[in-house]
Design an enzyme around this catalytic site. Sequence first.
Site, PDB file in Angstrom:
ATOM      1  N   CYS A 137       0.833  -1.216   0.000  1.00  0.00           N
ATOM      2  CA  CYS A 137       0.000   0.000   0.000  1.00  0.00           C
ATOM      3  C   CYS A 137       0.860   1.255   0.000  1.00  0.00           C
ATOM      4  O   CYS A 137       0.555   2.240  -0.682  1.00  0.00           O
ATOM      5  CB  CYS A 137      -0.933   0.004   1.212  1.00  0.00           C
ATOM      6  SG  CYS A 137      -2.066  -1.391   1.234  1.00  0.00           S
TER       7      CYS A 137
HETATM    8  C1  BEZ Z   1       0.447  -4.688   1.854  1.00  0.00           C
HETATM    9  O1  BEZ Z   1       0.135  -3.546   1.515  1.00  0.00           O
HETATM   10  O2  BEZ Z   1       1.590  -5.102   1.738  1.00  0.00           O
HETATM   11  C2  BEZ Z   1      -0.601  -5.635   2.398  1.00  0.00           C
HETATM   12  C3  BEZ Z   1      -1.687  -5.120   3.101  1.00  0.00           C
HETATM   13  C4  BEZ Z   1      -2.636  -5.989   3.612  1.00  0.00           C
HETATM   14  C5  BEZ Z   1      -2.498  -7.345   3.436  1.00  0.00           C
HETATM   15  C6  BEZ Z   1      -1.411  -7.831   2.711  1.00  0.00           C
HETATM   16  C7  BEZ Z   1      -0.463  -6.973   2.207  1.00  0.00           C
END
Ligand code: BEZ
Length: 211
Positions: free
Chosen positions: A45
């Site tokens: 994210c």
């Molecule tokens: C991420 O942004 O890396 C992520 C967020 C939630 C679950 C899995 C990955």
Amino acid sequence: MSIRLGDTAPDFTADSTEGTINFHEWLGDSWGVLFSHPKDFTPVCTTELGAVAKLKGEFDKRGVKVVGVSVDDVTDHNAWKSDIEETQGTALNFPLIGDKDKKVAELYEMIHPNSLDSLTVRTVFVIGPDKKIKLTITYPASTGRNFNEILRVIDSLQLTAKYSVSTPVDWKDGDDVIIAPAISDEDAEKKFPKGFKKLKPYLRLTPQPNK
Ligand code: BEZ
């Protein structure tokens, strides 16, 4: 009932990092991109939000307002901003909706519990100036999106909204486009003065009309 292409984008009022957003009012006559990410302070994210911030000028050029959402609150979004700037080299320059009560997430069916428990997956909604849904894409949490692809689709959506054309596989702005099969050759000659190549009666290519 899932949100489908051509549906009216559900309206809502929500808090964001840039104050209260009344969605339809905020969109005004612009195109819009509403996208969800699973969670603040997570790696993929963080890279995505930095990428969207870097592309803000490209969205602006196309008259597109961008807004992100997750089920975190605005306080978390604000605390996360400095990490995005530090690690991605660009400050957040568009609003992030705080959706702790999941109002927006539920309205847009952004939570897919068989994929990711109670967090939003990576959805993208492109909304036209008529407030209709023009594109939906859903990615899993483990895969960061390609926001240049979203811009490419917006170029196609904006072009095909104005001209009787469609865009072929892998088309990008400036490439030849396809004349709508419903248009006769005679009308095509008038509408597309740059001419066209007729590969098949249903497959006629013409230079992009607004270039
Ligand atoms: C991420 O942004 O890396 C992520 C967020 C939630 C679950 C899995 C990955």
